[in-house]
Write a protein that holds these residues in place. Structure first.
Motif, PDB file in Angstrom:
ATOM      1  N   LEU A 140       0.684  -1.154  -0.040  1.00 28.75           N
ATOM      2  CA  LEU A 140       0.080   0.114   0.052  1.00 28.75           C
ATOM      3  C   LEU A 140       0.793   1.014   0.080  1.00 28.75           C
ATOM      4  O   LEU A 140       0.489   2.002  -0.866  1.00 28.75           O
ATOM      5  N   PRO A 141       2.054   1.408   0.800  1.00 33.11           N
ATOM      6  CA  PRO A 141       2.686   2.599   0.702  1.00 33.11           C
ATOM      7  C   PRO A 141       3.316   2.605  -0.656  1.00 33.11           C
ATOM      8  O   PRO A 141       3.592   3.951  -1.143  1.00 33.11           O
ATOM      9  N   ALA A 142       3.984   1.658  -1.480  1.00 37.61           N
ATOM     10  CA  ALA A 142       4.292   1.822  -2.704  1.00 37.61           C
ATOM     11  C   ALA A 142       3.345   2.284  -3.594  1.00 37.61           C
ATOM     12  O   ALA A 142       3.765   2.997  -4.557  1.00 37.61           O
ATOM     13  N   ILE A 143       2.020   1.614  -3.456  1.00 34.66           N
ATOM     14  CA  ILE A 143       0.989   2.420  -4.409  1.00 34.66           C
ATOM     15  C   ILE A 143       0.964   3.461  -4.028  1.00 34.66           C
ATOM     16  O   ILE A 143       0.760   4.554  -5.000  1.00 34.66           O
ATOM     17  N   ALA A 144       0.674   4.266  -2.914  1.00 34.08           N
ATOM     18  CA  ALA A 144       0.647   5.657  -2.638  1.00 34.08           C
ATOM     19  C   ALA A 144       1.759   6.351  -3.142  1.00 34.08           C
ATOM     20  O   ALA A 144       1.627   7.654  -3.392  1.00 34.08           O
ATOM     21  N   ASP A 145       2.919   5.876  -3.139  1.00 34.96           N
ATOM     22  CA  ASP A 145       4.125   6.624  -3.561  1.00 34.96           C
ATOM     23  C   ASP A 145       4.232   6.331  -5.217  1.00 34.96           C
ATOM     24  O   ASP A 145       5.205   7.120  -5.964  1.00 34.96           O
ATOM     25  N   GLY A 146       3.054   5.898  -5.959  1.00 32.52           N
ATOM     26  CA  GLY A 146       3.103   5.882  -7.231  1.00 32.52           C
ATOM     27  C   GLY A 146       3.946   4.875  -7.798  1.00 32.52           C
ATOM     28  O   GLY A 146       4.358   4.844  -9.300  1.00 32.52           O
TER      29      GLY A 146
END
Length: 191
Positions: A140-146
């Motif tokens: 999820l943090p990776a997705i949030a970072d694009g």
């Protein structure tokens, strides 16, 4: 041209940790058995016996050296990815597990060098173009970072898989082609 960086998790991504930890849990606490299919949460809230703690479940001496490969394709596909991309292994590890994890990697994937092995609980601190992982707390943090992600499906990430419609890889067969496809928007030529 600089190769894209592929960050690959170890536990329950290239090898099976939870299934092996369940095996030992059920031997030690037969009155409180666990089943892989019931592991709905990534943390240790699923542990049923009062004496079964994070340390008991995940820190058994030698545990990380005896883990089974995720499937029969993982070694060949990791080798292919390692040739085409800048692959790094990024794994969370208690201090006692670092050497065991390194030993496991050298036994099964000796083409991975020490320069490619990073132990880190907060993977969002690491630079990468694509993350292959099972942990929602990393995906999820990776997705949030694009960043691009590839989720290894397990019961503990089902809700997040559905909610975020992330790409899933349930077998390592064809992993390089899957990664090629996910990164083709950002790639011109990778040699």
């Amino acid at each position: 041209m600089k190769k894209p960086i592929i960050a690959v998790d170890m536990d329950d991504t290239i090898c099976h940790l939870v299934k092996r930890a369940i095996h030992y849990n059920n031997l030690e606490f037969p009155t409180h058995p666990l089943r892989y299919e019931e592991m709905f949460f990534w943390d240790t809230t699923h542990l049923r016996h009062p004496s079964s703690t994070h340390e008991v479940f995940y820190c058994r001496p030698g545990l990380f050296e005896e883990l089974e490969l995720y499937d029969e394709f993982v070694v060949e596909e990791m080798m292919r990815l390692n040739t085409a991309y800048d692959v790094i292994i990024v794994t969370a590890a208690d201090a006692t597990a670092v050497v065991e994890k390194w030993n496991w990697l050298q036994r099964h994937m000796p083409f991975i060098t020490d320069k490619q092995f990073i132990t880190c609980r907060r993977k969002s601190l690491i630079q990468f173009d694509l993350l292959i992982d099972d942990g929602p707390h990393n995906l999820l943090p990776a997705i949030a970072d694009g960043k691009k992600v590839l989720c290894i499906p397990h019961p503990w990430n089902r809700i997040e898989r559905e909610q975020y419609a992330m790409p899933v890889m349930s077998t390592w067969k064809g992993a390089k082609e899957t990664v090629d496809h996910l990164l083709e928007v950002n790639r011109e030529v990778v040699i």
